[in-house]
Design an enzyme around this catalytic site. Sequence first.
Site, mmCIF file in Angstrom:
data_model
loop_
_atom_site.group_PDB
_atom_site.id
_atom_site.type_symbol
_atom_site.label_atom_id
_atom_site.label_comp_id
_atom_site.label_asym_id
_atom_site.label_seq_id
_atom_site.Cartn_x
_atom_site.Cartn_y
_atom_site.Cartn_z
ATOM 1 N N GLY A 6 -5.803 30.952 -15.580
ATOM 2 C CA GLY A 6 -6.929 30.987 -16.601
ATOM 3 C C GLY A 6 -8.074 30.411 -16.610
ATOM 4 C CG LEU A 60 -15.396 24.915 -7.550
ATOM 5 C CD1 LEU A 60 -15.605 25.892 -8.150
ATOM 6 C CD2 LEU A 60 -16.032 23.815 -8.221
ATOM 7 C CB SER A 61 -9.857 21.723 -10.343
ATOM 8 O OG SER A 61 -8.681 21.799 -11.238
ATOM 9 C CB SER A 62 -8.640 24.724 -14.664
ATOM 10 O OG SER A 62 -8.937 26.190 -13.798
ATOM 11 C CG HIS A 96 -9.540 30.752 -10.182
ATOM 12 N ND1 HIS A 96 -10.053 30.192 -11.547
ATOM 13 C CD2 HIS A 96 -8.285 30.501 -10.529
ATOM 14 C CE1 HIS A 96 -9.278 29.065 -12.227
ATOM 15 N NE2 HIS A 96 -8.132 29.591 -10.905
ATOM 16 C CG ASP A 135 -3.171 23.746 -6.813
ATOM 17 O OD1 ASP A 135 -3.710 22.634 -6.879
ATOM 18 O OD2 ASP A 135 -4.141 24.888 -7.059
ATOM 19 C CD GLN A 149 2.530 25.901 -13.496
ATOM 20 O OE1 GLN A 149 3.232 27.831 -12.813
ATOM 21 N NE2 GLN A 149 1.211 25.683 -12.554
HETATM 22 O O1 PAF Z 1 -1.788 27.802 -9.303
HETATM 23 C C1 PAF Z 1 -1.941 27.901 -10.603
HETATM 24 O O2 PAF Z 1 -2.614 28.233 -11.100
HETATM 25 C C2 PAF Z 1 -0.686 27.840 -10.971
HETATM 26 O O3 PAF Z 1 0.660 27.233 -10.408
HETATM 27 C C3 PAF Z 1 -0.038 29.642 -10.510
HETATM 28 C C4 PAF Z 1 0.159 30.011 -9.390
HETATM 29 C C5 PAF Z 1 -0.598 30.696 -10.822
HETATM 30 C C6 PAF Z 1 1.023 30.088 -10.795
HETATM 31 O O4 PAF Z 1 1.394 29.409 -12.211
#
Ligand code: PAF
Length: 286
Positions: free
Chosen positions: A36, A189-191, A42, A155, A66
């Site tokens: 999100g 870009l990153s949240s 995204h 990532d 995680q």
């Molecule tokens: O990259 C992410 O946003 C998260 O690591 C993922 C792949 C949705 C798993 O929670």
Amino acid sequence: MPESPLPVVRTIASLRAAVQAWREAGERVALVPTMGFLHAGHLSLVRLGKTQAHRVVASLFVNPTQFAPSEDFDAYPRDEARDSELLASADCDLLYAPTVAEMYPDGSATTVTVSGVSAPMDGQARPTHFAGVATIVAKLLTQSQPDVAIFGEKDYQQLLVIRRMARDLDLPVEILGAPTVREPDGLALSSRNVYLTPDQRSMAPRLNQALRAAGEALRVGVAVSVVEARGQATLAEAGFGPIDYFEVRNAENLTRLGPGPIGAGQARIFAAGRLGKARLIDNWPV
Ligand code: PAF
């Protein structure tokens, strides 16, 4: 909660019913897993999904397993209403936003760990992270059974971990990587970029600049050890700290490179470091 601009399901059963109806109509399905607080990166994954499948499901789940206890699980930015508008604008077909209880019911006792590609870099800096990622992505894939699942190359280590996991578990899905989307000044870009103060935001593009400079140095034959040391020093001077790594590795399996010339596409340069509350990561092909 106000009405969502695109259909939203919150249970495994309702996700499966929606996907099954599409399958019965002969449609291919893509999954875009997210946590999100979406950005243009995204949405590029959703659009790529639409070129691969008739239907795109985006999942929205801030996955507690995680995050280490010391990390930003509680502070992680969340705005489902905004996310669902953005997804609708990118022609996404379904939002899957399960609860923690749906994903990890009481008694959950299974963890997926991937050795090898999980071990270096983020695997050292965040020792429990990739088991949490592999476990949740394995669950999302078995819940939604997509033809293709799409992950950003920002990532990159995560992408390799997920590819290995899907292969090793014989999951019948294609794992597709998508190019990193960047700000005009190069910042990926990153949240988590919302954590940057204005001063830190102006320093942040140095990460990508250091990676590009390292790529150029490798191209003209500078030794890997020299390139890595320069990269670390550049980031430290720019105000990053701690710097978790600045490393050149094999692009396919993340092992260290032997001496000798580096073939085109054979290597990738990876860096991660902290600027205040934000931990920034990025990578660059050689
Ligand atoms: O990259 C992410 O946003 C998260 O690591 C993922 C792949 C949705 C798993 O929670």
